[in-house]
Design an enzyme around this catalytic site. Structure first.
Site, PDB file in Angstrom:
ATOM      1  CG  HIS A   1      -3.906  -1.225  -1.717  1.00 47.80           C
ATOM      2  ND1 HIS A   1      -4.690   0.082  -1.804  1.00 47.80           N
ATOM      3  CD2 HIS A   1      -3.144  -0.729  -0.439  1.00 47.80           C
ATOM      4  CE1 HIS A   1      -4.250   1.007  -0.606  1.00 47.80           C
ATOM      5  NE2 HIS A   1      -4.506   0.112  -0.061  1.00 47.80           N
TER       6      HIS A   1
ATOM      7  CB  SER B   1      -1.318   0.091   1.090  1.00 43.58           C
ATOM      8  OG  SER B   1      -0.205  -0.021   2.765  1.00 43.58           O
TER       9      SER B   1
ATOM     10  CE  LYS C   1      -7.085   0.081   1.067  1.00 42.96           C
ATOM     11  NZ  LYS C   1      -7.388   0.344   2.481  1.00 42.96           N
TER      12      LYS C   1
END
Length: 392
Positions: free
Chosen positions: A208, A180, A239
């Site tokens: 991610h 990340s 996310k």
């Protein structure tokens, strides 16, 4: 109130060092541009990769769920808080991830804590990449398992740790799919081959990578063609998915075990109907609108190429997570502040989130950004970088 003087002293030291930061509230919806302190700026710090936080289909699904089921569930999943929509979503998510089963937790952070703390004992060992996310580190701290750390994405180091761990009942190799802070991708094929060679399990945190890598955003496991060869996939729904929560995608056996032993799952109220409905619809969007992922990657290339041409160091990034390396912690925050003055919101990241001397402004472009906005941001980076002598 007396008693917190030692904490205030540490805060004062942070202020003296220029590393103390206050929370920055947004005054607008999340998007390619946001309003902060009354000023409209280009947003380059959110994890809203595909712009799904405001996708019309997801908003409509959330509103419908509230009208039909209410604002909350009123219980934990194991008592009276499991709605049929929770189980329907988990079946849909498992199918999407090409796994036997899936289980949703309240956040990606608690998913890692719940999985690691419940499945490992002092008979086992966990082998972790040294730059894994804090949630993995904290999850490991909650276990009584043996602990071994291998050098970042170093397969020679990983094999050494596997060889040293032959006496344990279970060896679990844990890695981020996409790291990340640096934006690089774990060498998952090599990790899986080593794990299979030494009869170890593999756990990948795809926070991610979910919605970013793989077919329709299925993640790093699918990206590398490793479906069925990775034992545990963990990710977030907050996310690229744009909502809230975390998930584990694995076997039915692991799902049933975590329902009975995963403490964050056992002792947290279940997701509200709006959250579950929006997450469910997000999978439909990923399947029906693959052009969002393509635009994300087109924007990523444009922005990375622009930063590099200006002379900025973007480290080892391979993904939309693009750090602009600065080094000094105080200078990193000054750079972030100057970017804001120039109309760009890009937060500085310093110790303890990254190593001392590795400060960076971490940027994430999204599918919502236009090329014009990204060029405007690049121009701002150039002005701020030259003013602070970060680039010449």
């Amino acid at each position: 109130m007396k008693g917190f003087e030692y904490l205030q002293k540490e805060l004062d030291e942070m202020k003296d060092q220029g590393t103390f930061r206050e929370l920055i509230p947004l005054e607008s919806p999340q998007g390619s541009r946001v309003k902060i302190k009354g000023k409209e700026v280009i947003q380059l710090s959110s994890n809203n990769y595909l712009g799904l936080t405001s996708h019309p289909k997801m908003k409509e699904a959330a509103e419908k769920a509230v009208r039909e089921y209410g604002a909350g569930t009123g219980s934990v999943r194991t008592i009276a808080g499991t709605l049929e929509m929770h189980e329907a979503y988990e079946r849909k998510l498992a199918k999407f991830k090409h796994t036997e089963a899936a289980l949703v937790f309240q956040s990606g952070f608690t998913t890692n804590q719940g999985v690691l703390s419940s499945i490992l004992t002092d008979e086992d060992v966990v082998i972790s990449d040294e730059l894994n996310h804090a949630s993995i580190i904290d999850g490991i701290r909650l276990t009584k398992a043996g602990r071994k750390i291998y050098k970042h994405v170093d397969m020679t180091s990983l094999e050494e740790k596997l060889k040293e761990s032959s006496d344990y009942r279970t060896r679990l190799v844990v890695t981020d799919g996409v790291f990340s802070m640096d934006g690089n991708i774990a060498p998952l094929p090599e990790i899986v081959e080593l794990a299979e060679k030494y009869d170890a399990l593999v756990m990948v945190d795809d926070a991610h990578a979910s919605g970013v890598l793989g077919e329709n955003g299925r993640g790093t496991v699918n990206h590398f063609g490793l479906d069925g060869r990775v034992h545990i996939q963990v990710g977030t729904l907050s996310k690229a998915i744009g909502v809230l929560g975390g998930y584990v995608a694995s076997s039915q056996t692991l799902k049933e075990y975590l329902i009975h032993k995963g403490r964050p799952f056992l002792f947290s109220t279940s997701h509200p109907p709006a959250v579950t409905a929006a997450c469910d619809t997000a999978i439909d969007v990923l399947l029906e609108e693959p052009e969002l992922i393509q635009k994300l990657w087109d924007n990523t290339k444009f922005f990375k190429d622009g930063l590099k041409s200006l002379g900025f160091d973007t480290g080892i990034s391979e993904t939309p997570v693009t750090p602009v390396m600065v080094g000094d912690d105080s200078l990193t925050h000054k750079f972030s502040d100057e970017l804001f003055n120039e109309g760009v919101f890009a937060q500085g990241i310093v110790f303890p989130t990254v190593q001392r001397g590795k400060g960076r402004v971490r940027t994430i472009v999204t599918a919502e950004h236009s090329k014009e906005e990204l060029q405007e941001a690049l121009d701002a980076f150039e002005r701020a970088g030259k003013k602070l002598n970060i680039i010449s």
